[in-house]
Design a protein around this motif. Structure first.
Motif, mmCIF file in Angstrom:
data_model
loop_
_atom_site.group_PDB
_atom_site.id
_atom_site.type_symbol
_atom_site.label_atom_id
_atom_site.label_comp_id
_atom_site.label_asym_id
_atom_site.label_seq_id
_atom_site.Cartn_x
_atom_site.Cartn_y
_atom_site.Cartn_z
ATOM 1 N N ASP A 61 44.803 52.687 40.388
ATOM 2 C CA ASP A 61 45.700 51.814 39.505
ATOM 3 C C ASP A 61 46.945 52.170 39.016
ATOM 4 O OD1 ASP A 61 43.939 50.084 40.182
ATOM 5 O OD2 ASP A 61 42.561 50.227 38.040
ATOM 6 N N ARG A 139 33.641 49.261 38.974
ATOM 7 C CA ARG A 139 35.058 48.843 39.204
ATOM 8 C C ARG A 139 35.712 48.149 37.923
ATOM 9 N NH1 ARG A 139 37.293 49.953 44.021
ATOM 10 N NH2 ARG A 139 38.950 48.789 43.449
ATOM 11 N N ASP A 140 35.104 47.194 37.614
ATOM 12 C CA ASP A 140 35.575 46.449 36.373
ATOM 13 C C ASP A 140 35.813 47.343 35.111
ATOM 14 O OD1 ASP A 140 35.079 43.805 37.428
ATOM 15 O OD2 ASP A 140 33.073 44.024 37.304
ATOM 16 N N HIS A 143 38.772 49.565 36.016
ATOM 17 C CA HIS A 143 40.147 48.563 35.808
ATOM 18 C C HIS A 143 40.235 48.809 34.318
ATOM 19 C CE1 HIS A 143 40.545 48.031 40.022
ATOM 20 N NE2 HIS A 143 39.859 46.999 40.178
ATOM 21 N N SER A 161 42.656 44.565 35.788
ATOM 22 C CA SER A 161 41.571 43.532 35.848
ATOM 23 C C SER A 161 41.898 42.166 36.338
ATOM 24 C CB SER A 161 41.075 43.795 34.447
ATOM 25 O OG SER A 161 40.607 45.015 33.981
ATOM 26 N N ARG A 163 42.810 39.473 39.135
ATOM 27 C CA ARG A 163 42.467 38.927 40.763
ATOM 28 C C ARG A 163 43.643 38.621 41.689
ATOM 29 N NH1 ARG A 163 38.754 41.201 38.543
ATOM 30 N NH2 ARG A 163 36.567 40.412 38.245
ATOM 31 N N SER A 184 39.718 38.445 45.614
ATOM 32 C CA SER A 184 39.375 39.884 45.121
ATOM 33 C C SER A 184 39.868 40.502 43.922
ATOM 34 C CB SER A 184 40.078 40.573 46.573
ATOM 35 O OG SER A 184 41.330 40.615 46.522
ATOM 36 N N ASP A 185 39.608 41.622 43.888
ATOM 37 C CA ASP A 185 40.401 42.316 42.750
ATOM 38 C C ASP A 185 41.892 42.380 43.252
ATOM 39 O OD1 ASP A 185 37.978 42.752 41.925
ATOM 40 O OD2 ASP A 185 38.101 44.965 41.817
ATOM 41 N N TYR A 186 42.702 42.610 42.207
ATOM 42 C CA TYR A 186 44.210 42.699 42.718
ATOM 43 C C TYR A 186 44.461 43.725 43.696
ATOM 44 C CZ TYR A 186 45.624 47.381 41.069
ATOM 45 O OH TYR A 186 45.625 48.557 41.077
ATOM 46 N N ASP A 187 43.770 44.725 44.121
ATOM 47 C CA ASP A 187 43.794 45.726 45.038
ATOM 48 C C ASP A 187 43.121 45.473 46.444
ATOM 49 O OD1 ASP A 187 41.314 46.168 44.115
ATOM 50 O OD2 ASP A 187 41.786 48.305 43.349
ATOM 51 N N ARG A 190 36.349 44.113 46.733
ATOM 52 C CA ARG A 190 35.370 43.007 46.394
ATOM 53 C C ARG A 190 35.658 41.582 46.610
ATOM 54 N NH1 ARG A 190 33.364 44.526 40.217
ATOM 55 N NH2 ARG A 190 35.506 44.217 39.830
#
Length: 432
Positions: A61, A139-140, A143, A161, A163, A184-187, A190
Motif C-alpha cells: 500500500d 486485508r481490511d 489497509h 481502504s 474500493r 474489489s479492493d483498490y488493489d 477480493r
C-alpha cells in the motif's frame, strides 16, 4: 474509453482542426527518491498459518503511492520485530527513515493487531494503535494500518481502504461474450461480481455514499443507464431516451447524475436530479460533448468536446452556462478526472499522431503536463480520492489489463484481476 467515446471516437479522429499551444513540460517519471520505510513482518502468537500477510499488504500500500519505498524483507531477517526491541542503530544502517512493527494476538474468535510506528532519525515513537477483526478481515486491518500510517506521516488521508469497480469481458466462442461488473479492493484483491450480462457493461461510477453505482448496460441492445445498490443488488433503469445514453457521473453529494444524451440529435451533457428525476440540459453546441466529471463545488462540470476541432477538455458552470477551455497541449485530450485538491487534471492525452494514447496529468495552475503511463493504448483513468494514485485500463501482451500509477510518477504496476479483457476502472470515494 467510456461508452459514448467508443461510439463516437471514429468520428472525432477524422476531424482536422488544429490547436496552437506552447511546447509542454513533459515529465515521464518521478525524480526524487521515495522515503525508505521498514514494514517489519508482524509477530503472530497463534499456531496456524494466517491466510494473509499483513505486513506485506501494508508495505505494498505505502509503495503504491510512490511516497514510500519499503525496505526489502530479506534485509530485515535478523532484526527485532517487537516495538520494545527496536534498535535504531540497526535501522539507520539499513537506510530506513521510519519503522513500522506489529503483533497479532488471538482474541477469542477474533484477532487483535497492535502496531507502532517509529521515526528512526529522532528515535521516537510517532504512532501506536490497535485494530481487530476476524481472519477474513486481515486485508481490511492491513489497509487500515496503512491508512493510519500514511496520514500520520504525510498529513494526507490514506485511500487504501477504498474500493474499485471494473468490467471484464470473457469470450466463449465467436459470438458468446460474458461481461461482468466487479467490485474489489483498490488493489484488485477480493473481487466480487455485481452483475453479469451477455451485452456490454460500461462506465461504472460510485456515488459519494459508496453504496450506489451507476453504469451503462446494452442489455436492451441499446445503451441505457442503470443505478444499482451495491449491498442489495436492487437496480433501476434511469434513462431510456432515443440515441446515446452514456457516461454517468455522480455529483459530489450524490443527489444528481450527469450523463450524455443524444435525445435532441446531438450528444450533449445533461443533469438529472435523483430525487425528482427532473432533467436539465447543460451544454448546447453543435459539437460532441461527453464524459462529464464534477468539480467538488457541485456546480462545475468538466467534459470532453470537439468544439475546437479535436477532442479537448472544457468546464462549464451548470447555473450560468459559462464554458471555458481547459486543455491546449496535444491534439487529443479526453476523459477528465480531478485530483482531490482540484489542482491537477488527469486525462487521456495524445501528443502527436493518431495511435498513441497515454495517461497524463496537467497542473491547472501552471499548465505543465506530465505523462504518467509508459504504455500507449491507455483509457479510462480514475483517481484515488486522496489524489495519490491513478488506475487506468491499457493493453499488455495483447490483453486488456488495469495498471496502477502513482501521481508522482515513481510507481507503475499491473493489478491482479480476473481472466479475460479488463477495462473501465472506477475508484470509490472514501468509505466510512
Amino acid at each position: 474509453m467510456n461508452t459514448l467515446m467508443r461510439i463516437v471516437v471514429l468520428g472525432l479522429a477524422m476531424l482536422v482542426g488544429t490547436v496552437q499551444a506552447a511546447d509542454p513540460l513533459v515529465i515521464s517519471t518521478g525524480t526524487d527518491r521515495a522515503t525508505p520505510i521498514a514494514v517489519v513482518p508482524f509477530g503472530w502468537q497463534g499456531g496456524n498459518v494466517l491466510p494473509e500477510d499483513i505486513s506485506t499488504i501494508v508495505g505494498n500500500d505505502l509503495r503504491n503511492t510512490g511516497v514510500f519505498e519499503p525496505i526489502p524483507r530479506q534485509n530485515m531477517i535478523s532484526l527485532p520485530t517487537q516495538a520494545s526491541e527496536v534498535i535504531f542503530r540497526d535501522w539507520k544502517a539499513l537506510g530506513a527513515q521510519y519503522v513500522l512493527v506489529g503483533n497479532i494476538v488471538p482474541n477469542g474468535a477474533r484477532l487483535q493487531v497492535q502496531y507502532a510506528l517509529f521515526n528512526v532519525a529522532t528515535e521516537q515513537q510517532v504512532m501506536t494503535g490497535t485494530v481487530g477483526g476476524g481472519t477474513d478481515q486481515l486485508r481490511d486491518m492491513a489497509h487500515y494500518i496503512a491508512d493510519q500510517s500514511f496520514e500520520k506521516l504525510t498529513g494526507v488521508k490514506g485511500a487504501f481502504s477504498t474500493r474499485m469497480l471494473y468490467v471484464t469481458a470473457e469470450r466463449f466462442g465467436v459470438n458468446n461474450t460474458r461481461y461482468t461488473l466487479q467490485r474489489s479492493d483498490y488493489d484488485g484483491a477480493r473481487a466480487v461480481t455485481l452483475l453479469q450480462s451477455r451485452e456490454p457493461i460500461l462506465s461504472p461510477s460510485f456515488a459519494s455514499d459508496g453504496k450506489r453505482i451507476a453504469y451503462v448496460s446494452f442489455e436492451q441492445k441499446r445503451p441505457r443507464i442503470f443505478v444499482q445498490n451495491v449491498d442489495t443488488g436492487r437496480r433501476e433503469q434511469i434513462t431510456n431516451f432515443e440515441g446515446l445514453n452514456g457516461a454517468p457521473a455522480w455529483s459530489p453529494d450524490g443527489s444528481k447524475l450527469a450523463f450524455t444524451l443524444s435525445r435532441d440529435g446531438n450528444p450533449e451533457i445533461y443533469v438529472m436530479d435523483m430525487g425528482s428525476r427532473n432533467l436539465r440540459r447543460i451544454t448546447n453546441n453543435s459539437a460532441i460533448d461527453t464524459e462529464p466529471f464534477w468539480g467538488k463545488d457541485g456546480q462545475t462540470i468538466y467534459f470532453t468536446s470537439d468544439r475546437s476541432g479535436k477532442p479537448q477538455i472544457y468546464k462549464t458552470n451548470i447555473n450560468s452556462g459559462a464554458v471555458d477551455r481547459v486543455t491546449f497541449v496535444g491534439n487529443y485530450n479526453a476523459n477528465p478526472k480531478l485530483s482531490a485538491d482540484e489542482k491537477t487534471l488527469v486525462m487521456i492525452h495524445r501528443q502527436d499522431g493518431y495511435t498513441v494514447f497515454k495517461v497524463a496529468a496537467q497542473d491547472l495552475e501552471r499548465g505543465n503536463l506530465r505523462i504518467l503511463s509508459d504504455t500507449s493504448l491507455d483509457e479510462s483513468p480514475t483517481v484515488a480520492p486522496n489524489g495519490t494514485m491513478i488506475i487506468y485500463a491499457t493493453r499488455q501482451q495483447g490483453r486488456g489489463v488495469l495498471m496502477l500509477a502513482s501521481t508522482n510518477g515513481r510507481v507503475r504496476l499491473p493489478l491482479p484481476t480476473a481472466q479475460g479483457e479488463v477495462r473501465e476502472p472506477s475508484w470509490s470515494p472514501f468509505l466510512n
